[in-house]
Enzyme design. Structure first.
Site, short mmCIF file in Angstrom:
data_model
loop_
_atom_site.label_atom_id
_atom_site.label_comp_id
_atom_site.label_asym_id
_atom_site.label_seq_id
_atom_site.Cartn_x
_atom_site.Cartn_y
_atom_site.Cartn_z
N ARG A 33 0.83 -1.21 0.00
CA ARG A 33 0.00 0.00 0.00
C ARG A 33 0.86 1.26 0.00
NH1 ARG A 33 -4.84 -1.89 0.17
NH2 ARG A 33 -5.16 -3.88 1.24
N ASP A 34 0.39 2.24 -0.78
CA ASP A 34 1.06 3.54 -0.80
C ASP A 34 0.92 4.20 0.57
OD1 ASP A 34 1.97 5.61 -3.30
OD2 ASP A 34 1.42 6.55 -1.38
N ASN A 92 4.61 6.48 -13.56
CA ASN A 92 5.29 7.75 -13.82
C ASN A 92 6.75 7.46 -14.14
OD1 ASN A 92 2.98 9.31 -13.20
ND2 ASN A 92 3.39 9.07 -11.01
N VAL A 101 10.15 8.30 -6.93
CA VAL A 101 11.01 7.24 -6.39
C VAL A 101 11.67 6.51 -7.56
CG1 VAL A 101 11.09 5.13 -5.03
CG2 VAL A 101 9.51 6.97 -4.38
N HIS A 105 7.67 1.58 -10.50
CA HIS A 105 6.49 1.14 -9.74
C HIS A 105 5.25 1.47 -10.52
CE1 HIS A 105 7.81 5.14 -8.49
NE2 HIS A 105 6.53 5.47 -8.35
N MET A 106 4.27 0.59 -10.42
CA MET A 106 2.96 0.84 -11.01
C MET A 106 1.98 1.13 -9.89
SD MET A 106 0.72 -1.57 -13.56
CE MET A 106 1.69 -1.16 -15.01
#
Ligand code: 5GP
Length: 122
Positions: A33-34, A92, A101, A105-106
């Site tokens: 989790r973000d 991104n 970062v 990452h998705m």
């Protein structure tokens, strides 16, 4: 492969130096989790290998890593039950992509409408 900073925050998470809220894990992928969720579901899916950008991962990752990544994204959307309501996947990349970062990452967003894809440039 472009330069990889092994002190980035996700590298530290992968080494267990920083805790994370894991949603799914397989041999080549971690989903967690973000820390600042922007939707009810906001999960980050990352390959365990040292890839800075999506391009690095696409070019230098193995078929096993690629298929494990796709499997992990599907496992996350299943676990979060977002398929029926819909969800958004975002990666991104680099400066113009506002990647913060430097470990690819998705983002998996769901559980609420994700809004327009991108704001019109003024
Ligand atoms: P980016 O802007 O690079 O696409 O997204 C980076 C994401 O990483 C952000 O959504 C941010 O909230 C998340 N993030 C940054 N530091 C941490 C952390 O230490 N733990 C977790 N779980 N997420 C983080």
């Amino acid at each position: 492969m472009s330069d990889y900073d092994n002190q980035n925050i996700f590298a530290k998470i992968l080494r267990g130096e920083i805790p994370n809220d894991t949603v799914f894990e397989n041999a080549h992928t971690l989903a967690f989790r973000d820390i600042e969720p922007q939707r009810p579901t906001h999960v980050l899916v990352i390959p365990k290998g040292p890839y800075r950008t999506w391009h690095d991962f696409a070019r230098d990752g193995s078929k096993s890593e690629h298929s494990a990544f796709v499997e992990a994204v599907a496992a996350v959307t299943d676990a979060e039950s977002v398929e029926s309501g819909g969800y958004r996947l975002v990666v991104n990349n680099g400066d113009d992509g506002n990647q913060e970062v430097p470990h690819v990452h998705m983002h998996v967003f769901g559980g609420a409408n994700c809004g327009p894809m991108i704001k019109r440039q003024s």
